[in-house]
Enzyme design. Structure first.
Site, PDB file in Angstrom:
ATOM      1  N   ARG A  15       0.806  -1.226   0.000  1.00  0.00           N
ATOM      2  CA  ARG A  15       0.000   0.000   0.000  1.00  0.00           C
ATOM      3  C   ARG A  15       0.841   1.279   0.000  1.00  0.00           C
ATOM      4  NH1 ARG A  15      -3.605  -1.470   5.037  1.00  0.00           N
ATOM      5  NH2 ARG A  15      -1.923  -2.967   5.349  1.00  0.00           N
ATOM      6  N   SER A 406      36.235  45.046  -3.959  1.00  0.00           N
ATOM      7  CA  SER A 406      35.226  44.261  -4.657  1.00  0.00           C
ATOM      8  C   SER A 406      35.826  43.519  -5.828  1.00  0.00           C
ATOM      9  CB  SER A 406      34.118  45.183  -5.164  1.00  0.00           C
ATOM     10  OG  SER A 406      33.429  45.723  -4.070  1.00  0.00           O
TER      11      SER A 406
HETATM   12  C1  UD1 Z   1      -0.374  -6.921  11.742  1.00  0.00           C
HETATM   13  C2  UD1 Z   1      -1.179  -7.856  12.658  1.00  0.00           C
HETATM   14  C3  UD1 Z   1      -2.440  -7.118  13.119  1.00  0.00           C
HETATM   15  C4  UD1 Z   1      -2.050  -5.826  13.812  1.00  0.00           C
HETATM   16  C5  UD1 Z   1      -1.159  -4.981  12.933  1.00  0.00           C
HETATM   17  C6  UD1 Z   1      -0.609  -3.814  13.718  1.00  0.00           C
HETATM   18  C7  UD1 Z   1      -0.774 -10.128  11.874  1.00  0.00           C
HETATM   19  C8  UD1 Z   1      -1.313 -11.292  11.134  1.00  0.00           C
HETATM   20  N1  UD1 Z   1      -1.534  -9.036  11.943  1.00  0.00           N
HETATM   21  O1  UD1 Z   1      -1.206  -6.681  10.623  1.00  0.00           O
HETATM   22  O2  UD1 Z   1      -3.180  -7.940  14.001  1.00  0.00           O
HETATM   23  O3  UD1 Z   1      -3.224  -5.107  14.163  1.00  0.00           O
HETATM   24  O4  UD1 Z   1      -0.036  -5.732  12.448  1.00  0.00           O
HETATM   25  O5  UD1 Z   1       0.144  -2.940  12.935  1.00  0.00           O
HETATM   26  O6  UD1 Z   1       0.326 -10.221  12.410  1.00  0.00           O
HETATM   27  N2  UD1 Z   1       6.035  -9.005   7.866  1.00  0.00           N
HETATM   28  C9  UD1 Z   1       7.048  -9.902   7.636  1.00  0.00           C
HETATM   29  N3  UD1 Z   1       6.809 -11.012   6.890  1.00  0.00           N
HETATM   30  C10 UD1 Z   1       5.588 -11.275   6.366  1.00  0.00           C
HETATM   31  C11 UD1 Z   1       4.552 -10.353   6.597  1.00  0.00           C
HETATM   32  C12 UD1 Z   1       4.793  -9.232   7.360  1.00  0.00           C
HETATM   33  O7  UD1 Z   1       8.178  -9.698   8.090  1.00  0.00           O
HETATM   34  O8  UD1 Z   1       5.461 -12.304   5.703  1.00  0.00           O
HETATM   35  C13 UD1 Z   1       6.313  -7.805   8.653  1.00  0.00           C
HETATM   36  C14 UD1 Z   1       6.057  -6.519   7.883  1.00  0.00           C
HETATM   37  O9  UD1 Z   1       7.225  -6.078   7.233  1.00  0.00           O
HETATM   38  C15 UD1 Z   1       5.630  -5.554   8.969  1.00  0.00           C
HETATM   39  C16 UD1 Z   1       5.000  -6.451  10.023  1.00  0.00           C
HETATM   40  O10 UD1 Z   1       5.458  -7.763   9.755  1.00  0.00           O
HETATM   41  O11 UD1 Z   1       6.707  -4.864   9.544  1.00  0.00           O
HETATM   42  C17 UD1 Z   1       3.476  -6.418   9.974  1.00  0.00           C
HETATM   43  O12 UD1 Z   1       3.053  -6.838   8.700  1.00  0.00           O
HETATM   44  P1  UD1 Z   1       1.800  -6.221   7.972  1.00  0.00           P
HETATM   45  O13 UD1 Z   1       1.583  -6.951   6.714  1.00  0.00           O
HETATM   46  O14 UD1 Z   1       1.899  -4.751   7.924  1.00  0.00           O
HETATM   47  O15 UD1 Z   1       0.662  -6.651   9.014  1.00  0.00           O
HETATM   48  P2  UD1 Z   1      -0.717  -5.951   9.262  1.00  0.00           P
HETATM   49  O16 UD1 Z   1      -1.649  -6.320   8.189  1.00  0.00           O
HETATM   50  O17 UD1 Z   1      -0.517  -4.512   9.512  1.00  0.00           O
HETATM   51 CA    CA Z   2       1.123  -3.040   9.183  1.00  0.00          CA
END
Ligand code: UD1
Ligand code: CA
Length: 457
Positions: A15, A406
């Site tokens: 996003r 100057s």
């Molecule tokens: C996650 C939580 C959600 C919480 C939110 C808070 C889960 C399933 N959901 O959702 O409950 O409210 O954070 O901000 O955990 N990442 C990885 N590997 C992956 C996927 C993600 O390292 O395969 C890392 C991302 O880089 C990021 C973090 O994990 O820093 C969170 O991932 P993101 O996809 O943003 O999770 P949310 O949908 O925000």
């Molecule tokens: Ca997030």
């Protein structure tokens, strides 16, 4: 008690609509991951692990620090899968604190409280109630007890109405966490391994699950889009401005102030609108900074005035402005500049790697590079030091009380003696003696009887 810290930073950040890995986007001059690492730095962790994946090489290069370990997650199958990659590096004893790399303003005290709530035996979740909980995992409770975290995509309409959300920060007993990680499935709307499913597993095996409420929403907001990043930037800046105003700094407008580093201020400092402070900047008592100035790695002594639209960048060497000096408007100071007390630097003057003695002046259109300028020297409009011969830089020395007319070019290496006067328009390639007038330009001539050419018919 043994503490592991894991920061998940492998996600793509779709996003953000950016080629740059999400955690490398900057907030207040530092990338998101640096903010998170700084918050965790004081916890005394045995090890800190960053899970990388999307843009891994770039993230590892940007975040590399002594004592920091990286594990790669390829492909990225969710937050639970990310933690599965880190698990082998975790010590079974003690606590593991898990942070999202995209929640940058989390505070050290909050993390401390969460680790204390876990105490190596409970699953502690950092939660908060939001007016608009959309997009976050919801905390599902039965009575007071936490039962599960349900992701937005998987939630029922009733669950979407829950205001309390999971902030993405948890502290877990490490041995139990490892067990839960091996039991995660991906039977959900995103087909991902959710770390948040660990909550249901903890409830199942009788591990107490506790919620710790975050003090304010700013520290737990995540960055998922450019708009959220900009919103967090403003919140950060508002907080920074308030801290300074509490110390008595007078900001013309707290909403038009940007701090991207560290700013220390004496008493009665005034800062007009639109200024940016980067690196480490030190402002002495009664310093005034005009509108739209940018200062980086600079020390401004008491009583000095920086007029509007001035750019001071001390680079690696730093730049200092002496007491009661005046700089600008539209001036540029670069690395290694040291201005003495009561120096005047005026519009369109550039100073680099030079020292100016007390009361020296360069008021208009000038360049001073690699120069040592004595006290009370007047450096005329349009004059420059020619410090670069195309291969090497050379120094110019100007003695105290010299007067440089100057449009003078001082071809370095060259020395102008104390009290010397250099005639306007001179190109000075050999030393000019103290106390004398030195002129180096074609003598003026007038031709009597000379006729202006006329157009041929
Ligand atoms: C996650 C939580 C959600 C919480 C939110 C808070 C889960 C399933 N959901 O959702 O409950 O409210 O954070 O901000 O955990 N990442 C990885 N590997 C992956 C996927 C993600 O390292 O395969 C890392 C991302 O880089 C990021 C973090 O994990 O820093 C969170 O991932 P993101 O996809 O943003 O999770 P949310 O949908 O925000
Ligand atoms: Ca997030």
């Amino acid at each position: 008690m043994v503490l592991n810290v894991v920061i998940m930073a492998a996600g793509k950040g779709t996003r953000m609509r950016s080629a740059r890995p999400k955690v490398l986007h900057t907030l207040a001059g530092r990338h998101l991951l640096q903010h998170v690492l700084a918050a965790a730095a004081g916890l005394g962790a045995l090890r800190t692990i960053v899970v990388t994946g999307h843009g891994a090489a770039e993230v590892e290069r940007a975040a590399a620090a002594p004592g920091l370990a990286f594990v790669r997650q390829e492909p990225q199958l969710g937050t639970g899968h990310a933690m599965q990659q880190a698990a082998p590096l975790l010590d079974d004893a003690g606590t593991t604190l898990i942070l999202n790399g995209d929640v940058p303003l989390i505070e050290a005290e909050t993390l401390q409280a969460l680790v204390a709530a876990c105490a190596g035996q409970r699953l502690a979740l950092l939660t908060i109630s939001l007016a608009d909980p959309k997009g976050y995992g919801r905390i599902v409770r039965r009575g007071d007890a936490i039962e599960a975290i349900v992701e937005e995509k998987d939630a029922t309409d009733a669950q979407r109405g829950i205001a309390e959300i999971y902030t993405g920060v948890m502290a877990a007993p490490t041995a139990a966490l490892k067990r839960w990680l091996t039991a995660l499935g991906n039977d959900n709307a995103a087909r991902e391994y959710y770390l948040t499913d660990a909550v249901g597993l903890a409830v199942g095996d009788g591990t107490p699950v506790v919620g710790v409420a975050a003090a304010g929403e700013t520290e737990v907001l995540g960055v998922n889009s450019a708009a959220q990043l900009a919103d967090l930037e403003r919140r950060f800046q508002r907080r920074a401005a308030e801290r300074l105003m509490n110390e008595g700094v007078r900001l013309a407008d707290a909403a038009r102030f940007d701090l991207r580093g560290e700013l220390r201020c004496g008493s009665d400092v005034e800062i007009d609108v639109g200024c940016i402070f980067e690196g480490v900047v030190d402002l002495g008592d009664e310093v005034r900074i005009g509108a739209h100035c940018i200062l980086r790695n600079a020390r401004i002594a008491a009583g000095a005035t920086i007029r509007p639209y001035t750019h001071i960048d001390g680079e690696a060497l730093g730049a200092t402005v002496g007491a009661n000096a005046t700089v600008g408007p539209f001036a540029r100071l670069r690395g290694g500049t040291a201005l003495g007390a009561a120096v005047h630097i005026g519009n369109f003057v550039e100073v680099k790697n030079s020292t100016l003695g007390e009361g020296a002046k360069a008021n208009h259109l000038a360049y001073l590079g690699d120069a040592d300028v004595g006290a009370r020297v007047n450096f005329g409009a349009g004059s420059i030091t020619a410090n670069y011969d195309g291969a090497n830089k050379h120094r110019t020395t100007i003695g105290a009380d010299a007067h440089i007319g100057s449009n003078v070019v001082l071809v370095a290496p060259v020395t102008v003696g104390e009290g010397a006067t250099i005639g306007g328009g001179s190109t000075i390639a050999s030393d000019a003696p103290a106390g004398q007038l030195t002129v180096a330009r074609a003598r003026q001539a007038s031709l009597a009887g000379w006729k202006r050419p006329t157009k041929k018919r």
